[in-house]
Structure formats: C-alpha cells, structure tokens
Scaffold this active site. Sequence first.
Site, short mmCIF file in Angstrom:
data_model
loop_
_atom_site.label_atom_id
_atom_site.label_comp_id
_atom_site.label_asym_id
_atom_site.label_seq_id
_atom_site.Cartn_x
_atom_site.Cartn_y
_atom_site.Cartn_z
N ASP A 36 0.82 -1.22 0.00
CA ASP A 36 0.00 0.00 0.00
C ASP A 36 0.85 1.27 0.00
O ASP A 36 0.38 2.35 0.36
CB ASP A 36 -0.98 0.00 1.19
CG ASP A 36 -0.23 -0.11 2.51
OD1 ASP A 36 1.01 -0.30 2.49
OD2 ASP A 36 -0.88 0.00 3.56
N HIS A 238 18.97 2.68 -22.46
CA HIS A 238 18.07 2.96 -21.33
C HIS A 238 18.64 2.46 -20.01
O HIS A 238 17.91 1.99 -19.14
CB HIS A 238 16.69 2.34 -21.59
CG HIS A 238 15.91 3.08 -22.63
ND1 HIS A 238 14.79 2.56 -23.24
CD2 HIS A 238 16.08 4.31 -23.17
CE1 HIS A 238 14.33 3.44 -24.12
NE2 HIS A 238 15.09 4.51 -24.10
N ASP A 255 22.23 11.48 -18.50
CA ASP A 255 21.01 11.99 -19.13
C ASP A 255 20.03 12.22 -17.99
O ASP A 255 19.45 11.27 -17.46
CB ASP A 255 20.50 10.95 -20.14
CG ASP A 255 19.28 11.43 -20.91
OD1 ASP A 255 18.64 12.41 -20.49
OD2 ASP A 255 18.95 10.79 -21.93
N ASP A 266 15.37 18.06 -20.26
CA ASP A 266 15.99 16.80 -20.69
C ASP A 266 17.38 17.11 -21.24
O ASP A 266 17.51 17.59 -22.37
CB ASP A 266 15.08 16.17 -21.77
CG ASP A 266 15.55 14.79 -22.21
OD1 ASP A 266 16.50 14.27 -21.60
OD2 ASP A 266 14.95 14.25 -23.15
N HIS A 345 19.40 5.62 -32.50
CA HIS A 345 18.13 6.25 -32.08
C HIS A 345 17.90 7.52 -32.89
O HIS A 345 18.78 7.97 -33.63
CB HIS A 345 18.15 6.55 -30.58
CG HIS A 345 19.29 7.44 -30.13
ND1 HIS A 345 19.33 8.79 -30.39
CD2 HIS A 345 20.42 7.15 -29.45
CE1 HIS A 345 20.42 9.30 -29.87
NE2 HIS A 345 21.12 8.33 -29.30
N HIS A 349 12.96 14.56 -29.74
CA HIS A 349 11.52 14.39 -29.50
C HIS A 349 10.97 15.70 -28.95
O HIS A 349 11.72 16.54 -28.42
CB HIS A 349 11.30 13.24 -28.50
CG HIS A 349 12.14 13.35 -27.26
ND1 HIS A 349 11.81 14.15 -26.19
CD2 HIS A 349 13.35 12.82 -26.94
CE1 HIS A 349 12.75 14.06 -25.27
NE2 HIS A 349 13.71 13.27 -25.70
N HIS A 356 8.81 12.94 -23.27
CA HIS A 356 8.55 12.63 -24.68
C HIS A 356 7.14 13.15 -24.92
O HIS A 356 6.17 12.41 -24.79
CB HIS A 356 8.62 11.12 -24.95
CG HIS A 356 10.00 10.57 -24.75
ND1 HIS A 356 10.28 9.23 -24.64
CD2 HIS A 356 11.21 11.18 -24.65
CE1 HIS A 356 11.58 9.05 -24.48
NE2 HIS A 356 12.17 10.22 -24.46
N GLU A 379 19.65 15.40 -29.79
CA GLU A 379 20.47 14.50 -28.98
C GLU A 379 21.15 13.39 -29.78
O GLU A 379 20.83 12.22 -29.60
CB GLU A 379 19.63 13.90 -27.85
CG GLU A 379 18.29 13.31 -28.27
CD GLU A 379 17.51 12.73 -27.09
OE1 GLU A 379 18.09 11.91 -26.38
OE2 GLU A 379 16.35 13.10 -26.90
N TYR A 383 27.73 5.13 -30.00
CA TYR A 383 27.87 4.12 -28.94
C TYR A 383 28.66 2.94 -29.50
O TYR A 383 28.26 2.33 -30.50
CB TYR A 383 26.49 3.64 -28.49
CG TYR A 383 25.56 4.80 -28.22
CD1 TYR A 383 25.52 5.42 -26.97
CD2 TYR A 383 24.74 5.31 -29.23
CE1 TYR A 383 24.69 6.52 -26.73
CE2 TYR A 383 23.91 6.41 -29.00
CZ TYR A 383 23.90 7.01 -27.76
OH TYR A 383 23.09 8.10 -27.54
N ARG A 400 26.71 10.81 -25.83
CA ARG A 400 25.51 11.52 -26.30
C ARG A 400 25.56 12.93 -25.72
O ARG A 400 26.03 13.13 -24.60
CB ARG A 400 24.22 10.80 -25.87
CG ARG A 400 22.96 11.53 -26.33
CD ARG A 400 21.67 10.70 -26.21
NE ARG A 400 21.29 10.36 -24.86
CZ ARG A 400 21.44 9.18 -24.30
NH1 ARG A 400 21.99 8.18 -24.98
NH2 ARG A 400 21.06 8.95 -23.05
N GLU A 402 22.87 16.31 -25.42
CA GLU A 402 21.44 16.63 -25.62
C GLU A 402 21.10 18.00 -25.05
O GLU A 402 21.39 18.29 -23.90
CB GLU A 402 20.58 15.56 -24.91
CG GLU A 402 19.09 15.86 -24.94
CD GLU A 402 18.25 14.74 -24.35
OE1 GLU A 402 18.75 14.02 -23.45
OE2 GLU A 402 17.09 14.59 -24.76
N1 GLY Z 1 15.85 11.24 -21.33
C1 GLY Z 1 15.09 10.57 -22.29
C2 GLY Z 1 15.49 10.94 -23.65
O1 GLY Z 1 16.51 11.60 -23.83
O2 GLY Z 1 14.79 10.70 -24.58
MN MN Z 2 15.60 13.24 -24.83
MN MN Z 3 17.51 12.67 -22.32
#
Ligand code: GLY
Ligand code: MN
Ligand code: MN
Length: 431
Positions: A36, A238, A255, A266, A345, A349, A356, A379, A383, A400, A402
């Site tokens: 709970d 991820h 990230d 982000d 990727h 976004h 997102h 971004e 890799y 990366r 971003e």
């Molecule tokens: N942090 C999630 C992305 O960069 O899409």
């Molecule tokens: Mn992102």
């Molecule tokens: Mn990100």
Amino acid sequence: MDNTIYKKRRINLSEQLPKNSALLIPGADIQYRNADSAYAFRQDSNFYYLSGFCEQESLIVILKGDDSCSSIVFVPPKDKLKEIWDGYRAGPIGAVEQYLFDKSYDNSEIEKLMPEILKGCEQVLYPIGKKNGFDQLVIDWTTDARSKDRHSKTINILDASSLIGNARLIKDDHEISLIRIACDISAEAHIEAMKNVKDADSEQDIESLYIHEFSKNGGRFQAYTPIVASGENACVLHYTENNKKFNKKDLLLVDAGCEYEMYASDITRTYPISGKFSKEQLEIYEIVLEAMNTAIDKVKVGNNIMEPQEISEKIITKGLVKLGLLEGDPEKLHKEGAFKDFYMHKIGHWLGLDVHDACDYMEGDEFMKYKPGMITTIEPGIYISSSMDVDDKWKGIGVRIEDDILVTKEGNENLTKKVPSKPDEIESLMS
Ligand code: GLY
Ligand code: MN
Ligand code: MN
C-alpha cells in the site's frame, strides 16, 4: 491562484470539436510501488493541461453543442476523514469556484451520470488506449446512452490523442517560462556534477548529486529516471541501474532532467571522470558535437523535423569513416544506414508536460514543419560497445549530447546551452 489559462485552453480546444460531441479526459490514479505504499501522485499531462487540477480519479468532460460549449469535472468528494489522512480536496464546489469549470460532481457519480451526459451526442472523443480500463468504460457509457433512446443516432467513438497533442505542441508563454526554469535547474545540476565528479566513486554518488541539486532548487521530481552511465554502460541506451563503481579512465554519460511545476527538461552531457578526455574519447566526442551543433542550426521555422536527423546521420557517418570505424563512401554508407550500428536512435523528440511530449510528428503524410513555440530535444550519439567488431581502443566509448531547443520566429533558442558542451570548456570547468 489564477486558473483562467486552463479555462481558455478548454474553450480553445472546444472550438475544434465537432458539433454535438463530448471530449473526455480522464485524470491519473494513484500508482503503487509496493503493497500500500504509493508513488507521489502525478496528474495526467492532458488532464493537467486543461485544468491545472491535481487530484486523483477525476474526469473532465467538454461538451460541444450546436454553438455552445461547457465543461464539467468529476472530482473526489470532500471527506473529513480522508482529508485528515491524505490532505485537502477541493470538492465539486472548489472545482467550480477555483478551477472555473461550469459544473462539477463527485466522482462517485460518474457511472450514473455519464450515460445521461452523453445522451444525444453524435461523437465521443477521448485519448484511446492511454488509460487502463477507460476504453471499456467509454464503450459502456455510450452503449447505455444509446439505449436510453433507441431512435437516436449512433454515437461514434473517436481518438482525441492528436487533437490534444497538437494543442500541446505549440507552447504558450506560461509554458515556456516554466520549461525555462526546469532547464535552468537541470543545467545548474549538470554544471555542479561536472565540478564534482573527480571526487565521486560511483554512478550512484553522481545520481544523488543530481537529485539533490534538482530538489533544492525547486525541481522535486525528475522528468524521467536518470541515466548515469559510466564507460560501457553508456552503450545501454536505457541504462538506469546507476550503481557501478567508477573506473577513472572512463567517460560518464548523464542523461538527467528535472520536472518543474509539471514541465520537463531533458539534458545529456558526457564528460571524462578524470577531468581529461583521452585521444579516442575526444575524437568520438567531437563528431557527436559537430552533429549536434549542425542539427541545432536546422531547427528553424519552415524546416521539417527530419532535417536535423538527416544532417546528424551524415556527419556521424563521415566522422566514423574518417576514424576508420566505417569503410567506404560516406554518401553510400549513409544511404545504406551503416551508421545505425553506432547511432541507432532518433535525434530528438518534443518536450513539454511529458519528457517525450505526446504530440504528433507528422501532418498527414508529411513530416511536421517547425513552428514558433515548439520545443524539441536534439540529442545525437555514438555508442561503441565491446561486442562490436572494431579496434579495441574504441571499445566502451559511448557519447551523447542533448539540449532543449525552442523554435522562435527568428530561428531557435537553446534553453540548456549554459551547460558546457565544448571539450575545452568541460575540462576547464572540471579542473
Ligand atoms: N531522457 C530521455 C530521452 O533523452 O529521450
Ligand atoms: Mn531526450
Ligand atoms: Mn535525455
């Protein structure tokens, strides 16, 4: 508390609804982490966008008649005992007085009242498939509404995801000011982490630094589970274990972005744990940085969202050829998609209430074109995991970078540019 912006958004959206229709927006319910013990409540983004109201198990109904429109909200009832345990509730009276709905009812009345409310509607719109159990409820209510008058027209059920998503796509001044604050808080946390990473022992040390910096500056919640990935872990896109001891020769990819008053930021930065990039790390980093800066320049009114994508792929392909990581003609390799083993990727976004942000990427059969008020991330990354068939010296490098980019009338504004991304600036901040 001025809730007129939310009322205006309901009115604006109702102008796009067909005649004799109802738009339903369910709020979020409490989610449990174990037994709970509940997670802190987070309102559904569509619901919040149209109400500013943060109580669980609520439901908005916007009714469009021939010309008229009205909005109803079902909310948890006032309850002395529950309010002692869980806190204040506005109740139906508060929902009308403070949140400016035309009518409000206890949420215990939803089942009884919804078929009555939907009687005579020709279209019922709601975000299909987004809330567990809600699809069946809508089918039951519309079936009941029709059975109240066998001679009435069929009630069509339509998906409202694009309608609401596209309203959310262009941010108003209020939203931009909140995203700006979220970006500033996150940017400061990245700067603080760069200054302190040399003295940290593990990914978890650095994760806790970000959480502390966000929270003490007003961003109590994170917009998403942060990725604090050292060395090879950066190649797991991820990665969220965030618990490995540092190898001081590695890069650290973080990230992480906070949420401020429901709005996301982000940011990703990749920096050397030792404070100094190795030759190979720097060579990869510079390709990603060039892809990033060139892609940002493509974010401007009139360009379509695939332009930054395409230029980033081309720069990364060319860079990988130059380093001997790909062999052949860059143009041909780009067409064949050879870069996808290293950069798998998309470039970004939409960003807003959701990290997102739930808005469309296409308009009909075409990719969306940038318009002022849109916010996108940019971004790119490279890799190189150790399972790849490349020279050992490249293995375990993941980079990366971003940033969050606001489209303006004149071009764009990088909302997160205060965190250094140039290698010499990163190294001097860390020294
Ligand atoms: N942090 C999630 C992305 O960069 O899409
Ligand atoms: Mn992102
Ligand atoms: Mn990100």
